[in-house]
Design an enzyme around this catalytic site. Structure first.
Site, PDB file in Angstrom:
ATOM      1  N   HIS A 221      13.125  22.002  67.862  1.00  0.00           N
ATOM      2  CA  HIS A 221      14.446  22.212  68.457  1.00  0.00           C
ATOM      3  C   HIS A 221      14.321  22.206  69.974  1.00  0.00           C
ATOM      4  CE1 HIS A 221      12.692  26.267  68.512  1.00  0.00           C
ATOM      5  NE2 HIS A 221      13.488  26.508  69.551  1.00  0.00           N
ATOM      6  N   ASP A 223      16.261  24.272  73.379  1.00  0.00           N
ATOM      7  CA  ASP A 223      16.969  25.546  73.533  1.00  0.00           C
ATOM      8  C   ASP A 223      18.321  25.388  74.217  1.00  0.00           C
ATOM      9  OD1 ASP A 223      14.897  26.906  72.329  1.00  0.00           O
ATOM     10  OD2 ASP A 223      14.009  27.626  74.206  1.00  0.00           O
ATOM     11  N   HIS A 277      10.329  21.711  70.930  1.00  0.00           N
ATOM     12  CA  HIS A 277       9.215  22.589  70.563  1.00  0.00           C
ATOM     13  C   HIS A 277       9.406  23.138  69.159  1.00  0.00           C
ATOM     14  CE1 HIS A 277      12.289  24.990  72.644  1.00  0.00           C
ATOM     15  NE2 HIS A 277      11.857  26.063  71.985  1.00  0.00           N
ATOM     16  N   ARG A 287       2.648  36.871  63.563  1.00  0.00           N
ATOM     17  CA  ARG A 287       2.804  36.556  64.982  1.00  0.00           C
ATOM     18  C   ARG A 287       4.169  37.054  65.461  1.00  0.00           C
ATOM     19  NH1 ARG A 287       5.130  32.168  67.847  1.00  0.00           N
ATOM     20  NH2 ARG A 287       4.080  31.710  69.821  1.00  0.00           N
TER      21      ARG A 287
HETATM   22  C1  LIG Z   1      21.240  32.200  73.386  1.00  0.00           C
HETATM   23  C2  LIG Z   1      20.859  31.774  72.225  1.00  0.00           C
HETATM   24  C3  LIG Z   1      19.781  30.776  72.035  1.00  0.00           C
HETATM   25  C4  LIG Z   1      19.617  30.715  70.546  1.00  0.00           C
HETATM   26  C5  LIG Z   1      21.012  30.932  70.105  1.00  0.00           C
HETATM   27  C6  LIG Z   1      21.416  32.152  70.928  1.00  0.00           C
HETATM   28  O1  LIG Z   1      22.759  32.388  70.967  1.00  0.00           O
HETATM   29  C7  LIG Z   1      20.709  33.399  70.369  1.00  0.00           C
HETATM   30  C8  LIG Z   1      19.560  33.025  69.474  1.00  0.00           C
HETATM   31  C9  LIG Z   1      18.726  31.877  70.025  1.00  0.00           C
HETATM   32  C10 LIG Z   1      17.819  31.240  68.992  1.00  0.00           C
HETATM   33  C11 LIG Z   1      16.489  31.987  68.801  1.00  0.00           C
HETATM   34  C12 LIG Z   1      15.624  31.246  67.757  1.00  0.00           C
HETATM   35  C13 LIG Z   1      15.591  29.728  67.995  1.00  0.00           C
HETATM   36  C14 LIG Z   1      17.016  29.190  68.300  1.00  0.00           C
HETATM   37  C15 LIG Z   1      17.012  27.670  68.384  1.00  0.00           C
HETATM   38  C16 LIG Z   1      17.970  29.737  67.283  1.00  0.00           C
HETATM   39  O2  LIG Z   1      18.318  29.204  66.262  1.00  0.00           O
HETATM   40  O3  LIG Z   1      18.458  30.966  67.723  1.00  0.00           O
HETATM   41  C17 LIG Z   1      17.562  29.865  69.540  1.00  0.00           C
HETATM   42  C18 LIG Z   1      18.975  29.443  69.995  1.00  0.00           C
HETATM   43  C19 LIG Z   1      18.983  28.253  70.904  1.00  0.00           C
HETATM   44  O4  LIG Z   1      18.156  28.070  71.784  1.00  0.00           O
HETATM   45  O5  LIG Z   1      19.890  27.431  70.743  1.00  0.00           O
HETATM   46  O1  LIG Z   2       7.861  31.894  69.059  1.00  0.00           O
HETATM   47  C1  LIG Z   2       7.726  30.979  69.858  1.00  0.00           C
HETATM   48  O2  LIG Z   2       6.655  30.693  70.387  1.00  0.00           O
HETATM   49  C2  LIG Z   2       8.906  30.095  70.214  1.00  0.00           C
HETATM   50  C3  LIG Z   2      10.256  30.740  70.008  1.00  0.00           C
HETATM   51  C4  LIG Z   2      11.381  29.807  70.299  1.00  0.00           C
HETATM   52  O3  LIG Z   2      11.225  28.626  70.412  1.00  0.00           O
HETATM   53  C5  LIG Z   2      12.739  30.359  70.432  1.00  0.00           C
HETATM   54  O4  LIG Z   2      12.938  31.589  70.252  1.00  0.00           O
HETATM   55  O5  LIG Z   2      13.651  29.556  70.746  1.00  0.00           O
HETATM   56 FE   LIG Z   3      13.037  27.676  71.304  1.00  0.00          FE
END
Ligand SMILES: C=C1C[C@]23C[C@@]1(O)CC[C@H]2[C@@]12CCC[C@@](C)(C(=O)O1)[C@H]2[C@@H]3C(=O)O
Ligand SMILES: O=C(O)CCC(=O)C(=O)O
Ligand SMILES: [Fe+2]
Length: 356
Positions: A221, A223, A277, A287
């Site tokens: 994905h 971010d 990533h 982890r």
């Molecule tokens: C700010 C944010 C990034 C995130 C979506 C969110 O609103 C809160 C959760 C974040 C997270 C954490 C795990 C990986 C991720 C891809 C997900 O599904 O939730 C990220 C989101 C993101 O970067 O889009």
């Molecule tokens: O756990 C990690 O190293 C990556 C976490 C991550 O990619 C995320 O929270 O968006």
């Molecule tokens: Fe991420």
């Protein structure tokens, strides 16, 4: 539309895409969590991504160059006390060690952003990830009370302190990036005032897995952030570099990983790649990681910045809220295309608003 929570409230998730597996009770990887072996999770290469001393007089140049070439770097001398990072991780460990029934009391609501649950992106994949998370925006008090009715204060204090220090660091990194892109700070008026940016602190747990080659911690994905600051103690984070493939980001004691997200990719007019990533299950222990997502306020207009004369903007103007909303809605169908071919990822196209 003014906050991240309001944006995501418009795109409620199914409860099945929020509730993590009861990892304590599994002895084999269920089919719902078994990813095709051909997805190549076994890549063992270490990538030599730059480690940058934030106090280096050339920090802006080094950070900008790393963003351009890698989309990711590590920072040292970042002023976040190492014992605070330890405390945040220790609180995360205690949270994820609670019995499943207890953790589910703080489950994210379908239209919510904060609390316990699967990664939001889970709904876009047909297999589940070996992951559980806890998302904090602002005060974690309500969910912490549900987890520990009589003993929530320490967790809240540490998380609030962690968010504050992470935001200060994010502001410093952003100043360096603007200097590199030769963008006037006038264009980012929101940057000076702490608490105005859209931020989220994410605690991630990747439980011990009985068959690590069949499971994935977090699927590939990019971010939803300008950039994300990450603390990892144990390896598992991999990035995909064009022409190189997947490789590990090596944990460096005391260092924090910073990766470019979609919003900085747009602001830099694609000079900086929004780095793809994922997390693979490599080590034979649970982890934890802590991620801080840093974005402008939801109503901020994202326009490519720092263009020289005659340079064409690749993206049309879009607010942060509109971008997050579109990604939350459309990613599933066709906008995030992650194709695997044999051992490696062949082509990746992330959701971007192309100016055309
Ligand atoms: C700010 C944010 C990034 C995130 C979506 C969110 O609103 C809160 C959760 C974040 C997270 C954490 C795990 C990986 C991720 C891809 C997900 O599904 O939730 C990220 C989101 C993101 O970067 O889009
Ligand atoms: O756990 C990690 O190293 C990556 C976490 C991550 O990619 C995320 O929270 O968006
Ligand atoms: Fe991420």
């Amino acid at each position: 539309m003014s906050t991240l929570s309001e944006v995501y409230a418009q795109y409620p998730l199914k409860v099945d895409d929020i509730i993590p597996l009861d990892f304590d009770s599994v002895v084999t990887v269920p089919d719902s969590h078994a990813w095709p072996i051909s997805d190549g999770f076994e890549s063992n290469d270490w990538l030599s991504i730059p480690t940058i001393d934030l106090k280096d007089p050339d920090a802006a140049k080094l950070i900008g160059h790393a963003c351009e070439t890698w989309g990711v770097f590590q920072v040292v001398n970042h002023d976040i006390p190492l014992n605070l990072l330890d405390e945040v991780e220790s609180e995360a460990r205690q949270l994820f060690s609670l019995p499943t029934t207890q953790k589910l009391k703080a489950l994210r609501s379908p239209g919510g952003v904060t609390g316990y649950g699967l990664a939001r992106i889970s709904s876009f994949f047909n297999k589940f990830m070996w992951h559980e998370g806890f998302t904090i925006i602002g005060s974690p008090l309500d969910h912490a009370r549900e987890l520990w009715p009589n003993d929530y204060q320490k967790f809240c204090d540490i998380m609030v302190d962690g968010q504050k220090k992470m935001e200060e660091l994010a502001i410093t990194i952003m100043h360096n990036i603007l200097e590199y892109l030769a963008v006037s700070e006038e264009e980012m008026k929101w940057l000076g005032s702490p608490g105005v940016a859209s931020t989220a602190l994410q605690l991630n747990s990747y439980p011990l897995c009985p068959d690590p080659n069949r499971a994935i911690g977090l699927a590939p994905h990019t971010d939803n952030s300008l950039f994300t600051i990450l603390h990892q103690r144990i390896s598992g984070l991999q990035i995909f570099k064009e022409g190189v493939g997947w490789g590990f980001v090596q944990p460096v004691t005391g260092a924090l990983v910073v990766n470019v997200g979609d919003l900085l990719h747009i602001l830099s007019n694609a000079r900086f790649p929004s780095v793809v990533h994922r997390v693979v299950m490599k080590e034979a222990k649970q982890r934890f990681s802590v991620a801080f997502f840093y974005s402008p306020p939801a109503d901020f207009n994202l326009d490519p910045l720092g263009l020289s004369f005659g340079q064409i903007p690749l993206y049309r103007s879009v607010t942060v809220a509109e971008y997050f909303g579109r990604k939350a809605k459309d990613l599933e169908k066709h906008l995030l295309r992650l194709e695997f071919s044999g051992e490696s990822m062949k082509s990746i196209s992330i959701f971007m608003l192309v100016f055309a």
